[in-house]
Design a protein around this motif. Sequence first.
Motif, PDB file in Angstrom:
ATOM      1  N   ASN A  54      -4.691  -1.759  -7.458  1.00 29.99           N
ATOM      2  CA  ASN A  54      -3.749  -0.689  -7.085  1.00 29.99           C
ATOM      3  C   ASN A  54      -4.401   0.377  -6.218  1.00 29.99           C
ATOM      4  O   ASN A  54      -3.837   1.453  -6.027  1.00 29.99           O
ATOM      5  CB  ASN A  54      -3.145  -0.051  -8.333  1.00 29.99           C
ATOM      6  CG  ASN A  54      -4.153   0.809  -9.087  1.00 29.99           C
ATOM      7  OD1 ASN A  54      -5.365   0.594  -8.984  1.00 29.99           O
ATOM      8  ND2 ASN A  54      -3.659   1.773  -9.857  1.00 29.99           N
ATOM      9  N   LEU A  55      -5.596   0.080  -5.676  1.00 30.51           N
ATOM     10  CA  LEU A  55      -6.323   1.020  -4.811  1.00 30.51           C
ATOM     11  C   LEU A  55      -6.162   0.598  -3.352  1.00 30.51           C
ATOM     12  O   LEU A  55      -6.386  -0.566  -3.003  1.00 30.51           O
ATOM     13  CB  LEU A  55      -7.803   1.036  -5.194  1.00 30.51           C
ATOM     14  CG  LEU A  55      -8.747   1.869  -4.307  1.00 30.51           C
ATOM     15  CD1 LEU A  55      -8.383   3.346  -4.361  1.00 30.51           C
ATOM     16  CD2 LEU A  55     -10.198   1.653  -4.741  1.00 30.51           C
ATOM     17  N   VAL A  56      -5.790   1.548  -2.478  1.00 35.36           N
ATOM     18  CA  VAL A  56      -5.596   1.237  -1.062  1.00 35.36           C
ATOM     19  C   VAL A  56      -6.273   2.311  -0.214  1.00 35.36           C
ATOM     20  O   VAL A  56      -6.321   3.482  -0.594  1.00 35.36           O
ATOM     21  CB  VAL A  56      -4.087   1.121  -0.726  1.00 35.36           C
ATOM     22  CG1 VAL A  56      -3.364   2.463  -0.935  1.00 35.36           C
ATOM     23  CG2 VAL A  56      -3.870   0.617   0.687  1.00 35.36           C
TER      24      VAL A  56
ATOM     25  N   LEU B  43     -14.376   6.298  -3.689  1.00 32.56           N
ATOM     26  CA  LEU B  43     -13.588   5.224  -4.294  1.00 32.56           C
ATOM     27  C   LEU B  43     -13.837   3.895  -3.594  1.00 32.56           C
ATOM     28  O   LEU B  43     -13.940   2.845  -4.242  1.00 32.56           O
ATOM     29  CB  LEU B  43     -12.105   5.580  -4.261  1.00 32.56           C
ATOM     30  CG  LEU B  43     -11.681   6.816  -5.073  1.00 32.56           C
ATOM     31  CD1 LEU B  43     -10.181   7.018  -4.965  1.00 32.56           C
ATOM     32  CD2 LEU B  43     -12.099   6.678  -6.524  1.00 32.56           C
ATOM     33  N   ARG B  44     -13.939   3.931  -2.288  1.00 33.21           N
ATOM     34  CA  ARG B  44     -14.245   2.703  -1.545  1.00 33.21           C
ATOM     35  C   ARG B  44     -15.691   2.270  -1.799  1.00 33.21           C
ATOM     36  O   ARG B  44     -15.984   1.081  -1.948  1.00 33.21           O
ATOM     37  CB  ARG B  44     -14.034   2.928  -0.048  1.00 33.21           C
ATOM     38  CG  ARG B  44     -14.203   1.683   0.809  1.00 33.21           C
ATOM     39  CD  ARG B  44     -14.516   2.023   2.250  1.00 33.21           C
ATOM     40  NE  ARG B  44     -15.787   2.709   2.366  1.00 33.21           N
ATOM     41  CZ  ARG B  44     -15.962   3.861   3.009  1.00 33.21           C
ATOM     42  NH1 ARG B  44     -14.936   4.471   3.578  1.00 33.21           N
ATOM     43  NH2 ARG B  44     -17.159   4.418   3.072  1.00 33.21           N
TER      44      ARG B  44
ATOM     45  N   ASP C  69       2.360  -7.275  -2.642  1.00 27.57           N
ATOM     46  CA  ASP C  69       3.003  -7.653  -1.376  1.00 27.57           C
ATOM     47  C   ASP C  69       3.030  -6.476  -0.402  1.00 27.57           C
ATOM     48  O   ASP C  69       2.793  -6.636   0.800  1.00 27.57           O
ATOM     49  CB  ASP C  69       4.425  -8.138  -1.628  1.00 27.57           C
ATOM     50  CG  ASP C  69       4.472  -9.433  -2.415  1.00 27.57           C
ATOM     51  OD1 ASP C  69       3.448 -10.140  -2.473  1.00 27.57           O
ATOM     52  OD2 ASP C  69       5.545  -9.718  -2.994  1.00 27.57           O
ATOM     53  N   ALA C  70       3.334  -5.290  -0.929  1.00 28.37           N
ATOM     54  CA  ALA C  70       3.391  -4.098  -0.078  1.00 28.37           C
ATOM     55  C   ALA C  70       2.032  -3.790   0.534  1.00 28.37           C
ATOM     56  O   ALA C  70       1.925  -3.504   1.738  1.00 28.37           O
ATOM     57  CB  ALA C  70       3.890  -2.902  -0.892  1.00 28.37           C
ATOM     58  N   LEU C  71       0.983  -3.852  -0.278  1.00 26.05           N
ATOM     59  CA  LEU C  71      -0.351  -3.511   0.224  1.00 26.05           C
ATOM     60  C   LEU C  71      -0.861  -4.563   1.206  1.00 26.05           C
ATOM     61  O   LEU C  71      -1.520  -4.223   2.200  1.00 26.05           O
ATOM     62  CB  LEU C  71      -1.324  -3.357  -0.943  1.00 26.05           C
ATOM     63  CG  LEU C  71      -0.981  -2.251  -1.952  1.00 26.05           C
ATOM     64  CD1 LEU C  71      -2.103  -2.077  -2.974  1.00 26.05           C
ATOM     65  CD2 LEU C  71      -0.672  -0.927  -1.259  1.00 26.05           C
TER      66      LEU C  71
ATOM     67  N   ASP D 218       0.238   4.402 -10.762  1.00 22.51           N
ATOM     68  CA  ASP D 218       0.583   3.040 -10.355  1.00 22.51           C
ATOM     69  C   ASP D 218      -0.140   2.667  -9.055  1.00 22.51           C
ATOM     70  O   ASP D 218      -0.461   1.498  -8.827  1.00 22.51           O
ATOM     71  CB  ASP D 218       2.088   2.913 -10.127  1.00 22.51           C
ATOM     72  CG  ASP D 218       2.894   3.244 -11.369  1.00 22.51           C
ATOM     73  OD1 ASP D 218       2.541   2.731 -12.456  1.00 22.51           O
ATOM     74  OD2 ASP D 218       3.855   4.034 -11.257  1.00 22.51           O
ATOM     75  N   LEU D 219      -0.339   3.672  -8.209  1.00 23.19           N
ATOM     76  CA  LEU D 219      -0.989   3.459  -6.918  1.00 23.19           C
ATOM     77  C   LEU D 219      -2.001   4.572  -6.692  1.00 23.19           C
ATOM     78  O   LEU D 219      -1.664   5.753  -6.844  1.00 23.19           O
ATOM     79  CB  LEU D 219       0.049   3.465  -5.783  1.00 23.19           C
ATOM     80  CG  LEU D 219      -0.494   3.399  -4.354  1.00 23.19           C
ATOM     81  CD1 LEU D 219      -1.185   2.062  -4.101  1.00 23.19           C
ATOM     82  CD2 LEU D 219       0.628   3.617  -3.331  1.00 23.19           C
ATOM     83  N   VAL D 220      -3.225   4.203  -6.314  1.00 19.56           N
ATOM     84  CA  VAL D 220      -4.269   5.172  -5.978  1.00 19.56           C
ATOM     85  C   VAL D 220      -4.573   5.023  -4.493  1.00 19.56           C
ATOM     86  O   VAL D 220      -4.933   3.923  -4.033  1.00 19.56           O
ATOM     87  CB  VAL D 220      -5.542   4.957  -6.808  1.00 19.56           C
ATOM     88  CG1 VAL D 220      -6.613   5.981  -6.407  1.00 19.56           C
ATOM     89  CG2 VAL D 220      -5.226   5.064  -8.291  1.00 19.56           C
TER      90      VAL D 220
END
Length: 415
Positions: free
Chosen positions: A268-270, A144-145, A309-311, A132-134
């Motif tokens: 979903n990538l942070v 990834l970036r 919203d969280a990110l 769900d989150l990476v």
Amino acid sequence: MRVKVACVGGGPASLYLSILLKLQNPSHDITVHERDPEGSTYGWGVTYWRGLLDTLRTHDPESARAVAASSLSWTEGVAHVRGHTVRHPGDQGFGIGRHRLLEILAARASSLGVRLEYGQEITADDPPGWADLVVAGDGVRSALRGRHADHFGTRVSTGRNPYVWLGTSKVFDAFTFAFTETAHGWIWCYGYPYGPDRSTCVVECDPATWTGLGLDRAGEADGLALLEGLFADVLDGHRLIARPSADGPAQQWLTFRTLTNRTWHRGNLVLVGDAAHTTHYSIGAGTRLALEDAIALAAALREHRALPDALAHYERHRKAALLPAQSAARYSARWYEELPRYIGLPPEEMFALLGQRHSPLLPHLPPRLYHRLDRAAGRLTAVHRLKRRLGPALARTLHARTLSSRERSHDRMAD
């Protein structure tokens, strides 16, 4: 709500985030993917200050106790320049081996049910689609970036001075600076202890000194011998130790890369830690900022049910919080790049301005004028602090004297 999280990169940010998320909700499904084998890492020791330890105790006392128990501390700074040694008291600092820090965080994460996958590289072409989150905690060269560099607005600026990250068997008793003059210019090192038989020692100089001394072409043994000779007084006969690189045991002279990103998330990538931002090593904040990223991201995920919203909240909060550190890092790097402005001052003044190197005003004033103004401001601050500290007691004393005077006057009138 149960969330499936893939943390790419097994550094402090990824590991601490996995700990915090498990503490928030043990049902979260979290995997940390590290491309290197278990127990391998780069670097020597990392440094941090009392404030970070207090923060860690608030969020996970168990790992904080283990970190504190494995750290060495100091309360002084010392500078060696022109045959003089200057010491000043300072904030309490700590050093811990990078390997030991990762070992503590990995053990804590594993005990909470986080899966740790070593020797497993996650590439940009094969991201973990099940999550769900990476979380991209894979460092300044994040794959990834990098795949979405245009989206993230990645910018990299390269510093001027070459530096090399070394270890030494000399255990310093304080955060130590040493400046050595050569026929080709000045070269300097910063050192701090992180274990019972080891310290970190970072050596830096300007490009002309680096090439003039032949460090740009020296082999490992010759380069280390040259540096040991230049810093013989501060090393007390101890050796410098180079870390092996993936391509062979050569010294790794680098120029610092300051990395920023316009945004820190995509779908979903942070980004966390060095994948999101870097600050010059001379302020010793990299590990602290990575751990604070993890704390902020965990809090945002707890407080906002919707992932976008969280990110977005995490990014806004951390970008604002980073501004002072990023400013301090820029001016700190500039101070060393402009060392000739300061090196001719009396050692006490030079060391005082070394401690003020984060100031945005310092580059724009004559150094000795800045030093006089700073001392005057320090005296005024000390006076104000003394007044605040003595104020209540002084008021009580004056009140008592006033009452006593009134009583004596009343007695005389009664007579």
